[in-house]
Design a protein around this motif. Structure first.
Motif, PDB file in Angstrom:
ATOM      1  N   ASP A   1      -5.681  34.641  12.209  1.00  0.00           N
ATOM      2  CA  ASP A   1      -5.427  33.223  12.468  1.00  0.00           C
ATOM      3  C   ASP A   1      -5.050  32.495  11.183  1.00  0.00           C
ATOM      4  O   ASP A   1      -5.385  32.928  10.068  1.00  0.00           O
ATOM      5  CB  ASP A   1      -6.672  32.575  13.085  1.00  0.00           C
ATOM      6  N   GLN A   2      -4.385  31.342  11.373  1.00  0.00           N
ATOM      7  CA  GLN A   2      -3.923  30.628  10.178  1.00  0.00           C
ATOM      8  C   GLN A   2      -3.577  29.181  10.519  1.00  0.00           C
ATOM      9  O   GLN A   2      -3.284  28.841  11.661  1.00  0.00           O
ATOM     10  CB  GLN A   2      -2.694  31.309   9.586  1.00  0.00           C
ATOM     11  N   ILE A   3      -3.619  28.340   9.504  1.00  0.00           N
ATOM     12  CA  ILE A   3      -3.029  26.997   9.532  1.00  0.00           C
ATOM     13  C   ILE A   3      -2.018  26.971   8.397  1.00  0.00           C
ATOM     14  O   ILE A   3      -2.377  27.076   7.212  1.00  0.00           O
ATOM     15  CB  ILE A   3      -4.095  25.901   9.335  1.00  0.00           C
ATOM     16  N   SER A   4      -0.767  26.873   8.765  1.00  0.00           N
ATOM     17  CA  SER A   4       0.308  26.995   7.766  1.00  0.00           C
ATOM     18  C   SER A   4       0.956  25.637   7.500  1.00  0.00           C
ATOM     19  O   SER A   4       0.904  24.711   8.320  1.00  0.00           O
ATOM     20  CB  SER A   4       1.360  27.997   8.238  1.00  0.00           C
ATOM     21  N   SER A   5       1.598  25.537   6.328  1.00  0.00           N
ATOM     22  CA  SER A   5       2.351  24.332   5.960  1.00  0.00           C
ATOM     23  C   SER A   5       3.800  24.478   6.433  1.00  0.00           C
ATOM     24  O   SER A   5       4.186  25.500   7.002  1.00  0.00           O
ATOM     25  CB  SER A   5       2.314  24.148   4.444  1.00  0.00           C
ATOM     26  N   THR A   6       4.597  23.465   6.148  1.00  0.00           N
ATOM     27  CA  THR A   6       6.039  23.599   6.386  1.00  0.00           C
ATOM     28  C   THR A   6       6.637  24.477   5.291  1.00  0.00           C
ATOM     29  O   THR A   6       6.103  24.577   4.183  1.00  0.00           O
ATOM     30  CB  THR A   6       6.720  22.220   6.367  1.00  0.00           C
ATOM     31  N   GLY A   7       7.742  25.117   5.585  1.00  0.00           N
ATOM     32  CA  GLY A   7       8.397  25.969   4.607  1.00  0.00           C
ATOM     33  C   GLY A   7       9.027  25.162   3.483  1.00  0.00           C
ATOM     34  O   GLY A   7       9.462  24.014   3.681  1.00  0.00           O
ATOM     35  N   PHE A   8       9.098  25.747   2.298  1.00  0.00           N
ATOM     36  CA  PHE A   8       9.699  25.076   1.145  1.00  0.00           C
ATOM     37  C   PHE A   8      10.473  26.101   0.328  1.00  0.00           C
ATOM     38  O   PHE A   8      10.339  27.314   0.523  1.00  0.00           O
ATOM     39  CB  PHE A   8       8.629  24.375   0.292  1.00  0.00           C
ATOM     40  N   ILE A   9      11.274  25.605  -0.609  1.00  0.00           N
ATOM     41  CA  ILE A   9      12.138  26.442  -1.433  1.00  0.00           C
ATOM     42  C   ILE A   9      11.564  26.521  -2.843  1.00  0.00           C
ATOM     43  O   ILE A   9      11.129  25.516  -3.414  1.00  0.00           O
ATOM     44  CB  ILE A   9      13.574  25.877  -1.493  1.00  0.00           C
ATOM     45  N   VAL A  10      11.565  27.719  -3.423  1.00  0.00           N
ATOM     46  CA  VAL A  10      11.204  27.926  -4.821  1.00  0.00           C
ATOM     47  C   VAL A  10      12.410  28.528  -5.524  1.00  0.00           C
ATOM     48  O   VAL A  10      12.953  29.547  -5.084  1.00  0.00           O
ATOM     49  CB  VAL A  10       9.985  28.853  -4.967  1.00  0.00           C
ATOM     50  N   VAL A  11      12.836  27.890  -6.614  1.00  0.00           N
ATOM     51  CA  VAL A  11      13.983  28.392  -7.375  1.00  0.00           C
ATOM     52  C   VAL A  11      13.527  28.786  -8.765  1.00  0.00           C
ATOM     53  O   VAL A  11      12.528  28.285  -9.288  1.00  0.00           O
ATOM     54  CB  VAL A  11      15.101  27.328  -7.474  1.00  0.00           C
ATOM     55  N   SER A  12      14.262  29.686  -9.365  1.00  0.00           N
ATOM     56  CA  SER A  12      13.971  30.144 -10.722  1.00  0.00           C
ATOM     57  C   SER A  12      14.262  29.038 -11.731  1.00  0.00           C
ATOM     58  O   SER A  12      15.163  28.221 -11.535  1.00  0.00           O
ATOM     59  CB  SER A  12      14.807  31.382 -11.046  1.00  0.00           C
ATOM     60  N   LYS A  13      13.496  28.995 -12.809  1.00  0.00           N
ATOM     61  CA  LYS A  13      13.726  27.978 -13.835  1.00  0.00           C
ATOM     62  C   LYS A  13      15.079  28.178 -14.506  1.00  0.00           C
ATOM     63  O   LYS A  13      15.690  27.219 -14.988  1.00  0.00           O
ATOM     64  CB  LYS A  13      12.603  27.997 -14.868  1.00  0.00           C
ATOM     65  N   ASP A  14      15.580  29.417 -14.554  1.00  0.00           N
ATOM     66  CA  ASP A  14      16.901  29.654 -15.114  1.00  0.00           C
ATOM     67  C   ASP A  14      17.977  28.998 -14.255  1.00  0.00           C
ATOM     68  O   ASP A  14      18.922  28.403 -14.761  1.00  0.00           O
ATOM     69  CB  ASP A  14      17.183  31.157 -15.222  1.00  0.00           C
ATOM     70  N   THR A  15      17.804  29.102 -12.938  1.00  0.00           N
ATOM     71  CA  THR A  15      18.749  28.465 -12.013  1.00  0.00           C
ATOM     72  C   THR A  15      18.708  26.960 -12.169  1.00  0.00           C
ATOM     73  O   THR A  15      19.738  26.279 -12.174  1.00  0.00           O
ATOM     74  CB  THR A  15      18.413  28.852 -10.563  1.00  0.00           C
ATOM     75  N   THR A  16      17.503  26.412 -12.339  1.00  0.00           N
ATOM     76  CA  THR A  16      17.356  24.969 -12.515  1.00  0.00           C
ATOM     77  C   THR A  16      18.016  24.502 -13.795  1.00  0.00           C
ATOM     78  O   THR A  16      18.697  23.474 -13.838  1.00  0.00           O
ATOM     79  CB  THR A  16      15.868  24.579 -12.535  1.00  0.00           C
ATOM     80  N   THR A  17      17.863  25.265 -14.877  1.00  0.00           N
ATOM     81  CA  THR A  17      18.475  24.898 -16.157  1.00  0.00           C
ATOM     82  C   THR A  17      19.985  24.881 -16.053  1.00  0.00           C
ATOM     83  O   THR A  17      20.654  23.972 -16.530  1.00  0.00           O
ATOM     84  CB  THR A  17      18.036  25.887 -17.252  1.00  0.00           C
ATOM     85  N   THR A  18      20.525  25.902 -15.389  1.00  0.00           N
ATOM     86  CA  THR A  18      21.977  25.961 -15.221  1.00  0.00           C
ATOM     87  C   THR A  18      22.479  24.796 -14.397  1.00  0.00           C
ATOM     88  O   THR A  18      23.491  24.158 -14.709  1.00  0.00           O
ATOM     89  CB  THR A  18      22.379  27.285 -14.552  1.00  0.00           C
ATOM     90  N   THR A  19      21.745  24.482 -13.313  1.00  0.00           N
ATOM     91  CA  THR A  19      22.146  23.375 -12.442  1.00  0.00           C
ATOM     92  C   THR A  19      22.078  22.049 -13.182  1.00  0.00           C
ATOM     93  O   THR A  19      22.961  21.209 -13.076  1.00  0.00           O
ATOM     94  CB  THR A  19      21.232  23.329 -11.205  1.00  0.00           C
ATOM     95  N   THR A  20      21.017  21.860 -13.996  1.00  0.00           N
ATOM     96  CA  THR A  20      20.863  20.624 -14.755  1.00  0.00           C
ATOM     97  C   THR A  20      21.977  20.463 -15.772  1.00  0.00           C
ATOM     98  O   THR A  20      22.535  19.382 -15.945  1.00  0.00           O
ATOM     99  CB  THR A  20      19.500  20.606 -15.467  1.00  0.00           C
ATOM    100  N   ALA A  21      22.309  21.557 -16.467  1.00  0.00           N
ATOM    101  CA  ALA A  21      23.387  21.480 -17.455  1.00  0.00           C
ATOM    102  C   ALA A  21      24.712  21.152 -16.801  1.00  0.00           C
ATOM    103  O   ALA A  21      25.547  20.456 -17.367  1.00  0.00           O
ATOM    104  CB  ALA A  21      23.487  22.813 -18.213  1.00  0.00           C
ATOM    105  N   THR A  22      24.915  21.617 -15.584  1.00  0.00           N
ATOM    106  CA  THR A  22      26.175  21.349 -14.885  1.00  0.00           C
ATOM    107  C   THR A  22      26.259  19.914 -14.418  1.00  0.00           C
ATOM    108  O   THR A  22      27.314  19.277 -14.477  1.00  0.00           O
ATOM    109  CB  THR A  22      26.314  22.296 -13.681  1.00  0.00           C
ATOM    110  N   THR A  23      25.133  19.358 -13.944  1.00  0.00           N
ATOM    111  CA  THR A  23      25.150  18.014 -13.379  1.00  0.00           C
ATOM    112  C   THR A  23      24.892  16.933 -14.405  1.00  0.00           C
ATOM    113  O   THR A  23      25.112  15.758 -14.124  1.00  0.00           O
ATOM    114  CB  THR A  23      24.080  17.899 -12.282  1.00  0.00           C
ATOM    115  N   SER A  24      24.418  17.265 -15.605  1.00  0.00           N
ATOM    116  CA  SER A  24      24.135  16.261 -16.623  1.00  0.00           C
ATOM    117  C   SER A  24      25.402  15.870 -17.351  1.00  0.00           C
ATOM    118  O   SER A  24      26.496  16.309 -17.011  1.00  0.00           O
ATOM    119  CB  SER A  24      23.096  16.800 -17.609  1.00  0.00           C
ATOM    120  N   ALA A  25      25.241  15.041 -18.406  1.00  0.00           N
ATOM    121  CA  ALA A  25      26.392  14.601 -19.194  1.00  0.00           C
ATOM    122  C   ALA A  25      27.082  15.795 -19.824  1.00  0.00           C
ATOM    123  O   ALA A  25      26.436  16.773 -20.200  1.00  0.00           O
ATOM    124  CB  ALA A  25      25.934  13.633 -20.281  1.00  0.00           C
ATOM    125  N   PRO A  26      28.404  15.734 -19.988  1.00  0.00           N
ATOM    126  CA  PRO A  26      29.137  16.887 -20.527  1.00  0.00           C
ATOM    127  C   PRO A  26      28.668  17.237 -21.930  1.00  0.00           C
ATOM    128  O   PRO A  26      28.456  16.386 -22.769  1.00  0.00           O
ATOM    129  CB  PRO A  26      30.589  16.396 -20.545  1.00  0.00           C
TER     130      PRO A  26
END
Length: 285
Positions: free
Chosen positions: A131-156
């Protein structure tokens, strides 16, 4: 009127109850959101929190247990098996929280990014069928992916600028090469008849241009000559002023006078003695 109010109240209570789910008591991740609406980053702290579940929920989902262990697992456990024990013997009948530093290994993240929290009866190992009480599903991304995404979306930055410049230069070179190749293909692909036609057309066009220039040059010369020619005086249609008699008219008149007034010669009769003649004295009545 009273019965209508009671019916409306019951209907409102029914809608409120049916709108509540077991995930609604989760605060972090937010249980009112749909699955995978929230994203978290590996290596960051995540303050897991819940509001607690009453006996109605625990009886249905945990077989009347109010103490459970908290696990994080892959959302689709049948597809990829991942489970991590977080904290045990948690009283879930009251509000609580747990600060978790997300540490899902890179191998698991490369296989799936979808995860979920589950409260399960206390056990030494993870039992997927319990038996269980579960939460809603969520996404976990790698910090490397986050860094790349931030560099792409931030100021040039210089890196992104260089990449953009390289991309632009590559695109320009490709476009130039393509244009050159197209031009070469077009030039080499002309047949003899097409080349002859182009030559004839160019010749005719040149002749037409020269003819037009000659015509314009000649017309310009004619215009200049016309402008340089003297202008003849205007001829007046009025009658000339009266003039005195000319010498010719005077001579003619004089000659006429001589003709008209020339003296007539006079001839004298010879002088003979006059002999009176007598008339017959006849009797006349």
């Amino acid at each position: 009127m009273g019965s209508l109010r009671v019916l409306a109240t019951l209907l409102l209570c029914y809608q409120t109850v049916t709108a509540q789910t077991v995930q609604s008591s989760w605060a972090v991740p937010n249980g009112s959101l749909s699955d995978f609406a929230q994203t978290f980053t590996e290596g960051k702290a995540m303050p897991i929190a819940w509001d607690g579940w009453d006996s109605g929920w625990t009886d249905e989902f945990l077989d009347n247990d109010t103490v459970a262990d908290l696990w994080v697992t892959s959302y689709n456990y049948a597809q990829y098996e991942y489970s991590q024990y977080l904290v045990g013997n948690v009283n879930i009948s009251v509000a609580g929280s747990y600060n978790w530093t997300i540490n899902v290994n890179s191998t698991s993240l490369s296989n799936t990014a979808e995860y979920v929290f589950r409260f399960k009866p206390p056990q030494s190992t993870y039992n997927v069928s319990s038996d269980q009480i579960s939460s809603t599903g969520f996404i976990v991304v790698s910090k490397d992916t986050t860094t790349t995404t931030t560099a792409t979306t931030s100021a040039p930055t210089s890196t992104t600028t260089s990449a953009s410049s390289t991309t632009a230069a590559t695109a320009t070179a490709s476009a130039t090469a393509t244009s050159s190749a197209s031009a070469s293909s077009s030039s080499s692909g002309l047949s003899s008849g097409a080349k002859a036609g182009i030559g004839v057309g160019v010749s005719i066009g040149a002749i037409a241009i020269l003819t037009a220039l000659a015509f314009l040059f000649r017309r310009r010369n004619l215009t200049r000559k016309s402008a340089a020619a003297p202008v003849a005086p205007a001829v007046s249609l009025a009658s000339p002023p009266p003039q005195g008699p000319s010498e010719l008219d005077t001579a003619s008149k004089e000659a006429g006078k001589q003709v008209l007034y020339s003296p007539v010669p006079v001839h004298e009769l010879p002088s003979y003695p006059a002999h009176p003649a007598e008339l017959d004295s006849g009797d006349y009545p």
